[in-house]
Write an enzyme that holds these catalytic residues in place. Structure first.
Site, PDB file in Angstrom:
ATOM      1  N   ARG A  51      -2.394   1.749  -6.792  1.00 52.71           N
ATOM      2  CA  ARG A  51      -1.435   1.317  -5.587  1.00 52.71           C
ATOM      3  C   ARG A  51       0.169   0.942  -5.942  1.00 52.71           C
ATOM      4  NH1 ARG A  51      -5.390  -1.695  -1.514  1.00 52.71           N
ATOM      5  NH2 ARG A  51      -6.931   0.136  -1.116  1.00 52.71           N
ATOM      6  N   HIS A  83       0.888  -1.253   0.024  1.00 55.93           N
ATOM      7  CA  HIS A  83      -0.102   0.105  -0.140  1.00 55.93           C
ATOM      8  C   HIS A  83       0.747   1.461  -0.112  1.00 55.93           C
ATOM      9  CE1 HIS A  83      -3.218   2.736   1.095  1.00 55.93           C
ATOM     10  NE2 HIS A  83      -3.841   1.837   0.962  1.00 55.93           N
ATOM     11  N   ARG A 117      -5.368  -6.487  -5.316  1.00 59.14           N
ATOM     12  CA  ARG A 117      -6.592  -6.329  -4.994  1.00 59.14           C
ATOM     13  C   ARG A 117      -7.025  -4.709  -5.241  1.00 59.14           C
ATOM     14  NH1 ARG A 117      -8.780  -4.634  -0.616  1.00 59.14           N
ATOM     15  NH2 ARG A 117      -6.732  -4.472   0.638  1.00 59.14           N
TER      16      ARG A 117
END
Lengths: 251, 217, 642
Positions: free
Chosen positions: C330, C266, C435
């Protein structure tokens, strides 16, 4: 970044059956950027290297949301900073030479398991007795079927923010769990989903709360003062209303 | 059955405390109005006392009810006091005042201020209700309060009452579920005004006599 | 190892219905004869325990924390996706499916992802019915926001505490079942081993964390909902107790482990302060909507940010990706931050951070607007770092956040061991190589509330399951092996702490190795070096680790040591998997596989598969199997954010 030197006085207790006592440790060169639990990590590494047993303490997410950490630091649950859990308390709140007395959350309903680690399963049992809406998975209406005014959702959310850490009980002079119980009762009493069980819920949860050995609320407001999520005692007032309504009309 | 459960529950006990507390405050209101007659003249006061005694049935019912209410307030209060002491004994090595508010002292001393008020009440009743029958009450008041220690004791009693009320009044409303941001400011003001009102109205009487203002009473 | 994904036949949109119809069922009266073990009480575990108990199965649920309410799902901030199309902005199940599979860089199964998108709507309804206080519009309808670069507003949220509220909803449902006796709850238990009898998962061996006792529990099926393995990196946004042990033990008993190298990093976390740091804190990605990311142009510039003039700042994301700027996905944002820091342009005391500057946004929109938007995040940042983002730029750095890899499961969420199911982050199924934001909560609850119960019914309906109990020889054997292993971990402790290492020291060393060589950008050389270095660390652990106290009481050092021992074994297949995957995809850049513009290059010709690892024995090399991915409904496209 600066560092500080501290004297720690920590409650050590081998298990729930044994008697505990305070041990004193000195800890030097603690960075003020550390969190309180990281400071305890450093102490534990130091103790391990000396061949001593580290201090047992509960912790998990370390970002203030799981509610697993919590000790009483110099008489205040979660330490001197307002609205933070112990894991979010930073060492910049202390200065060199400070003596920190670190004790477990104490309450009849929270037996100490070891050192700073206590058993808060009584909270789970309060929730189990009614802190939910009894719906099975599936067969529920569309999410938008019942409109809920934004303000009501926000109020419910204020109450629902409780993390179940137990600081309220630990700080209450009577060891009462009213703030915890009232937060859940309030959340579900405010929302229309919880309406059909609201009476049963209030009665059952208060009954369990009393049975678990929590004390009686005497409106001291200590719970509100230490709550890391700023849960208001307005919820307790709401629980009182809910309970009275329920006992005089239910059944 | 449900009522017994209610009485046994922690919130039920709070309601008993709050309800009896409220009734006691209402009684104090009538009492303070009656006493107000003192300030008018000894005649007015004696008139009020005589009027009251001409209705023995009313006084009897009133006294019994009051006794029940006081007993409920005191007994439940003592039960709460003992139960809570049980829970909270052997607490923390460092004791600090977590609630940084003025009336946190009042909250902490509720049982003690309450017990002092009870003592005061016993003295007060033995002094007045079971006082000498042959002396008119207006005379009796003057006589008693002219004694310095008696007056000081009364003043202390009223101070305890004010302290007790400064937490008790708010606490009662909280127990009844009256807590709303819109009214909390008003309630906050009332927690000062109500005890202050009773303090001034009641304490004025012994002061009136003690300071010699009521010498010609 | 046979990998049959059991994807139902028929058109994509009908597969789930067809599957449910084709499934065997268990008569309501018979359900109480079947028992299920659920390990973990996060979104997946709690919702699954509640749902199965509601249907009448006998459920035993285990969690490592002191209460099921504390599982790490609680820390999810952003929200949960669903294709409700309440905002009338053109959302549909198909679009959610497409976004999710594309976000995963086409490394997930079409059928699984489509099912996820289908049941997502039911999740929202379910959670609302449970009393989850989702944000509302003034008119009382559910509010949505756009999240993680999605072009539609489909994310439902409850302030910044969506995970908490959803988990408390599932915890409520679980509590209700505990109260009614449908679920027996075991808290403070750590799963140490899976018990397999006659080739079927029949129970688990757990350690009671408080008493140190080793306990056996049997059932007719075992469901693992034990979360991800991000803590292999030591520093991650995961909770301290998050670990790979349960999944790894299952793997060693025969469950295939899929795509272990797929780890999401992240971009917006609070940077590391010092070597005492125990965890990283995530700041919401939404900050990048208004913040500008920059580093000084000059290498090793240590001036405070305010003294660096505009002309000497490098807004590298805006310069490199003019159309997306600071809002690149990200992985791109994370990778570029690391690149800048590796080039010694990092800022802060450790040089491992980049600035996220709100000065321009404040100038444009005013202090009030910006504070209203991000006030709570700013306060959280200030609490941790003692610096106010309204006055000086925030510092951020990427951190390990989520693991897409996990136990391989078929369409029924069953692993390669019959009777062993894996749900939530613990399995590999829905997120491919990356994701999307607000999808983790969706998947956990989809698996737990809606997918697992037909799968369990089908398993019970089609399998003959002998009645056994905890005195079976396999349970005794498992207890013994667990005890032996704990003794092995404690074996150095008699020698005292001199010359020994602590658990955390080994863990940090492992974490650094994985971060340096098996993190956002990987190359063959580095991975091979890591593969060479890993056994050394493992050896050091077994030879030198010192654990104070004993195993027969609460011993947090011992708990951690057990987890680290498993991470040390697990790291091996992670590195091997990364080595095998010669392409850049999803979260990772494989340095050998780049375009001319130094962007990630996916290689569909050679790597359009799931890598599934099989444990072959203690001193044997693991074997990799491939499950080829077939795309019939979408055409894999190359991502471009230029």
């Amino acid at each position: 970044m600066s560092t500080i030197d501290l004297t720690l006085q920590i409650w050590r207790q081998k298990n729930s059956d044994s008697l505990g006592n305070f041990e004193t440790y000195t800890l030097n060169g603690i960075s003020t950027d550390m969190s309180f639990l990281e400071m305890l990590d450093v102490l534990n590494e130091q103790l391990t290297k000396e061949g001593k047993e580290p201090v047992a303490f509960d912790h998990d997410c370390r970002e203030g949301i799981c509610g697993q950490c919590g000790s009483v630091v110099n008489g205040v649950a979660h330490g001197p900073e307002k609205e933070v859990t112990l894991c979010q308390l930073h060492m910049r709140n202390f200065k060199t030479g400070d003596k920190l007395v670190i004790e477990p959350f104490r309450s009849r309903a929270f037996p100490i398991k070891r050192d700073l680690l206590v058993d808060r399963s009584a909270f789970d049992r309060i929730i189990q007795s009614g802190g939910y809406v009894s719906v099975n998975t599936g067969g529920v209406p569309d999410g938008n079927t019942i409109p809920i005014p934004s303000q009501v959702a926000e109020l419910a959310m204020d109450a629902a923010a409780c993390i179940g850490c137990g600081a309220c009980v630990a700080s209450c002079p009577n060891g009462a769990a009213m703030l915890f119980t009232s937060a859940k009762v309030s959340q579900l009493a405010l929302l229309p989903q919880g309406d059909s069980e609201r009476k049963k819920r209030a009665l059952a949860m208060v009954e369990t709360m009393d049975k678990e050995g929590f004390g009686n609320c005497t409106n001291h407001k200590a719970c509100e003062a230490v709550c890391p999520k700023a849960i208001s005692i307005r919820n307790i007032a709401r629980l009182n209303r809910e309970y009275a309504k329920a006992i005089f009309t239910e059944g | 059955m449900w009522f017994i459960n209610f009485l046994k529950s922690s919130i039920g006990k709070k309601y008993i405390m709050a309800t009896s507390g409220l009734l006691l405050v209402l009684f104090l209101c009538t009492h303070v109005f009656g006493n107000g007659a003192i300030y008018i003249s000894s005649k007015a006061f004696q008139g009020y006392a005589d009027a009251l005694h001409s209705l023995p049935m009313l006084v009897f019912i009133f006294s019994i009810s009051l006794l029940v209410i006081i007993l409920a307030h005191v007994c439940i209060g003592l039960i709460l006091f003992w139960q809570n002491r049980e829970v909270s004994k052997s607490r923390y090595a460092v004791e600090v005042d977590i609630v940084q508010e003025k009336n946190s002292i009042a909250a902490k001393t509720m049982p003690y201020s309450g017990l002092f008020i009870l003592l005061f009440l016993l003295v007060h009743i033995s002094g007045f209700t079971f006082g000498p029958e042959d002396v008119p009450v207006s005379e009796h008041v003057k006589e008693l309060f002219s004694g310095f220690f008696y007056g000081v004791f009364y003043l202390a009693g009223f101070a305890a009452l004010a302290l007790h009320l400064s937490h008790g009044f708010w606490s009662m409303l909280q127990t009844f579920g009256v807590n709303h941001p819109r009214f909390n400011c008003l309630i906050g003001t009332l927690t000062y005004i109500v005890p202050l009102f009773f303090l001034i109205a009641f304490a004025g009487i012994p002061l009136y006599f003690m300071t010699g203002l009521g010498a010609n009473y | 190892m046979e990998l049959n994904s059991r994807i139902p036949s028929g058109p994509l949109a009908d597969k789930w219905d067809n599957h449910k119809f084709a499934n065997k069922l268990v008569n309501p009266a018979n359900r109480r004869k079947f028992s299920v073990i659920v390990v973990g009480t996060g979104l997946a575990g709690a919702s699954c325990s509640a749902t199965l108990a509601e249907q009448g199965y006998k459920v035993k649920t285990f969690c490592i924390q002191d209460s099921p309410r504390r599982a790490h799902s609680i820390a999810a901030q952003g929200g949960i996706n669903a294709a409700k199309n309440y905002q009338n902005d053109g959302d549909s199940i198909h679009r959610l499916f497409y976004d999710t599979i594309k976000g995963g860089d086409f490394r997930a199964r079409e059928a699984n992802v489509y099912r996820l998108a289908q049941v997502a709507n039911n999740i929202i309804d379910q959670c609302v019915a449970q009393g989850v206080p989702f944000a509302r519009e003034y008119g009382g309808t559910l509010a949505n926001r756009s999240f993680g670069g999605a072009q539609v507003s489909r994310t439902f949220y409850a302030r910044g505490q969506t995970g908490q509220q959803l988990l408390l909803g599932a915890y409520g449902a679980l509590s209700r079942q505990i109260h009614s006796g449908g679920v027996t709850m075991y808290t403070r238990r750590e799963m140490m081993d899976l018990v397999v009898v006659d080739g079927k998962a029949r129970g688990i061996t757990v350690r009671n964390i408080i008493t140190g006792q080793i306990e056996s529990h049997s059932a007719d099926a075992v469901i693992l909902a034990t979360g991800g393995y991000g803590n292999v990196y030591f520093l991650s946004t995961n909770a301290m107790a998050s670990n790979v042990t349960a999944a790894w033990r299952a793997h060693k008993k025969g469950a295939g482990f899929a795509n272990p190298c797929f780890v999401q990093i992240h971009p917006t976390c609070i940077p590391v302060h010092g070597d005492y740091q125990s965890k990283l804190t995530l700041m919401s990605e939404s900050l990048r909507n208004d913040g500008r990311v920059w580093v000084p142009k000059k290498v090793g510039d240590t001036r405070p940010p305010a003294q660096i003039p505009e002309s000497e700042r490098d807004y590298y994301l805006e310069n490199k990706y003019p159309s997306f700027g600071n809002l690149v996905p990200r992985d791109v944002a994370s990778r570029n931050a690391k690149e800048q820091c590796d080039a010694n342009k990092g800022v802060g005391s450790t040089g491992l951070a980049v600035y996220l500057d709100f000065a321009d946004a404040i100038k444009r929109d005013g202090e009030q607007t910006i504070f209203k938007k991000y006030g709570n995040l700013f306060q959280m940042y200030e609490k941790i770092t003692d610096s106010n983002p309204m006055q000086e730029p925030m510092m951020i750095y990427p951190a390990v956040h989520y693991t897409m890899g996990g136990l391989w499961v078929d369409y029924n969420l069953m692993t390669t061991i019959p009777g062993l199911f894996a749900i939530g982050e613990c399995n590999f199924s829905d997120h491919g190589a990356n994701r999307l934001g607000a999808s983790a909560l969706m998947q956990g609850l989809a698996d737990g509330y809606f997918v697992i119960s037909p799968a369990i019914a089908n398993y019970f309906g089609t399998t003959s399951i002998e009645k056994i109990c905890e005195d079976h020889v396999e349970f005794a054997g498992s207890r013994e092996s667990v005890n032996n292993r704990l003794q092995k971990i404690m074996r150095n402790s008699g020698r005292g702490p001199n010359g020994a290492v602590t658990v955390d020291e080994v863990h940090k060393e492992l974490g650094k190795l994985m971060w340096d060589h098996c993190g956002m950008a990987r190359n063959k050389e580095g991975l091979e070096a890591a593969l060479y270095k890993l056994p050394e660390i493992r050896q050091k652990f077994w030879d030198k680790v010192y654990i104070p106290g004993s195993g027969s009481e609460l011993n947090q050092s011992l708990e951690r040591a057990g987890r680290v021992a498993d991470f040390l074994e697990f790291g091996d297949i992670m590195i091997r998997d990364a080595l095998e995957r010669g392409e850049s995809c999803g979260c990772h850049l494989r340095e050998e596989s780049q375009t001319e513009e130094n962007e990630a290059k996916r290689d569909d010709a050679n790597y359009s598969h799931v890598s599934v690892w099989e444990h072959k024995g203690v001193d044997q090399l693991p074997q990799m199997h491939k499950e080829e991915l077939v795309f019939e409904n979408v055409t894999p496209s190359q991502r471009s954010y230029k």
